[in-house]
Design a protein around this motif. Structure first.
Motif, PDB file in Angstrom:
ATOM      1  N   ASP A  37      40.075  99.907 -21.432  1.00  0.00           N
ATOM      2  CA  ASP A  37      39.780 101.240 -21.964  1.00  0.00           C
ATOM      3  C   ASP A  37      40.845 101.717 -22.940  1.00  0.00           C
ATOM      4  O   ASP A  37      40.537 102.308 -23.976  1.00  0.00           O
ATOM      5  N   THR A  38      42.097 101.458 -22.617  1.00  0.00           N
ATOM      6  CA  THR A  38      43.187 101.842 -23.511  1.00  0.00           C
ATOM      7  C   THR A  38      43.100 101.061 -24.819  1.00  0.00           C
ATOM      8  O   THR A  38      43.258 101.622 -25.903  1.00  0.00           O
ATOM      9  N   ALA A  39      42.847  99.764 -24.711  1.00  0.00           N
ATOM     10  CA  ALA A  39      42.730  98.936 -25.909  1.00  0.00           C
ATOM     11  C   ALA A  39      41.540  99.375 -26.765  1.00  0.00           C
ATOM     12  O   ALA A  39      41.627  99.404 -27.990  1.00  0.00           O
ATOM     13  N   GLU A  50      33.814  91.586 -27.032  1.00  0.00           N
ATOM     14  CA  GLU A  50      34.200  90.219 -26.675  1.00  0.00           C
ATOM     15  C   GLU A  50      35.542  89.842 -27.305  1.00  0.00           C
ATOM     16  O   GLU A  50      36.407  89.269 -26.644  1.00  0.00           O
ATOM     17  N   LYS A  51      35.709  90.178 -28.582  1.00  0.00           N
ATOM     18  CA  LYS A  51      36.985  89.886 -29.248  1.00  0.00           C
ATOM     19  C   LYS A  51      38.123  90.671 -28.617  1.00  0.00           C
ATOM     20  O   LYS A  51      39.219  90.161 -28.433  1.00  0.00           O
ATOM     21  N   LEU A  52      37.860  91.899 -28.269  1.00  0.00           N
ATOM     22  CA  LEU A  52      38.875  92.733 -27.644  1.00  0.00           C
ATOM     23  C   LEU A  52      39.250  92.183 -26.265  1.00  0.00           C
ATOM     24  O   LEU A  52      40.424  92.159 -25.898  1.00  0.00           O
ATOM     25  N   GLN A  53      38.269  91.701 -25.533  1.00  0.00           N
ATOM     26  CA  GLN A  53      38.551  91.116 -24.218  1.00  0.00           C
ATOM     27  C   GLN A  53      39.380  89.843 -24.365  1.00  0.00           C
ATOM     28  O   GLN A  53      40.304  89.602 -23.583  1.00  0.00           O
ATOM     29  N   ASN A  54      39.071  89.022 -25.359  1.00  0.00           N
ATOM     30  CA  ASN A  54      39.858  87.810 -25.606  1.00  0.00           C
ATOM     31  C   ASN A  54      41.292  88.160 -25.988  1.00  0.00           C
ATOM     32  O   ASN A  54      42.242  87.514 -25.544  1.00  0.00           O
ATOM     33  N   TYR A  55      41.443  89.180 -26.798  1.00  0.00           N
ATOM     34  CA  TYR A  55      42.774  89.643 -27.195  1.00  0.00           C
ATOM     35  C   TYR A  55      43.563  90.119 -25.980  1.00  0.00           C
ATOM     36  O   TYR A  55      44.739  89.790 -25.820  1.00  0.00           O
ATOM     37  N   LEU A  56      42.925  90.886 -25.121  1.00  0.00           N
ATOM     38  CA  LEU A  56      43.602  91.373 -23.919  1.00  0.00           C
ATOM     39  C   LEU A  56      43.990  90.236 -22.988  1.00  0.00           C
ATOM     40  O   LEU A  56      45.072  90.249 -22.397  1.00  0.00           O
ATOM     41  N   GLY A  61      48.329  86.990 -20.796  1.00  0.00           N
ATOM     42  CA  GLY A  61      48.955  85.677 -20.617  1.00  0.00           C
ATOM     43  C   GLY A  61      50.361  85.646 -21.189  1.00  0.00           C
ATOM     44  O   GLY A  61      51.288  85.123 -20.571  1.00  0.00           O
ATOM     45  N   LEU A  62      50.523  86.212 -22.384  1.00  0.00           N
ATOM     46  CA  LEU A  62      51.867  86.304 -22.967  1.00  0.00           C
ATOM     47  C   LEU A  62      52.776  87.172 -22.112  1.00  0.00           C
ATOM     48  O   LEU A  62      53.976  86.894 -21.986  1.00  0.00           O
TER      49      LEU A  62
END
Length: 148
Positions: A37-39, A50-56, A61-62
């Motif tokens: 939600d914040t993102a 989907e792209k936002l979920q992959n980014y998160l 992971g980082l």
């Protein structure tokens, strides 16, 4: 004959490396706890979910990786403070690897937090402090107590 007291530069290096390690851990914990939600509230509306979920997922992971390398750096700094020359070399090598990795991720992927970049500064100065001639001479003396 009593062993040579630990040089002040070793203590300074220890505390600088601990500060850098703590900053990496805090950075990692912040990145690992990002929520969708914040993102979504700060992302461009054209970015798909989907792209936002992959980014998160990648950010998390980082973040976990940052926590691990911060913990390892803190462990190595503590062992170095005891006077073991093997850990001094390992700490310097690991600190250089962490510095290169954080800067490379920041430049190439452009998704690193500012706190991770700030953590590089004390790590640089801590590693440099461990390379001073007086510190190297102290580690060459093997000041660890001998058992038996």
């Amino acid at each position: 004959m009593s062993p040579t007291p630990r040089p002040r530069a070793v203590d300074i290096a220890f505390w600088l490396l601990v500060v850098g390690a703590v900053l990496l851990v805090v950075n990692g914990l912040m990145a690992a706890t990002l929520n969708f939600d914040t993102a979504r509230s700060v992302a461009d509306s054209s970015v798909s979910d989907e792209k936002l979920q992959n980014y998160l997922t990648f950010q998390r992971g980082l973040g976990i990786f940052s926590v691990v390398i911060g913990a390892v750096l803190g462990f190595l700094a503590g062992k170095t403070r005891t006077g073991d020359p093997r850990f001094r070399r390992a700490t310097i090598a690991f600190a250089v690897a962490v510095m290169v990795l954080v800067v490379a991720v920041a430049i190439l992927l452009k998704i690193i937090h500012l706190l991770a970049l700030v953590a590089v500064l004390p790590i640089v100065f801590g590693a440099l402090s461990l390379t001073r001639p007086g510190v190297a001479a102290w580690f060459a003396e093997d000041p660890r107590p001998v058992d038996g």
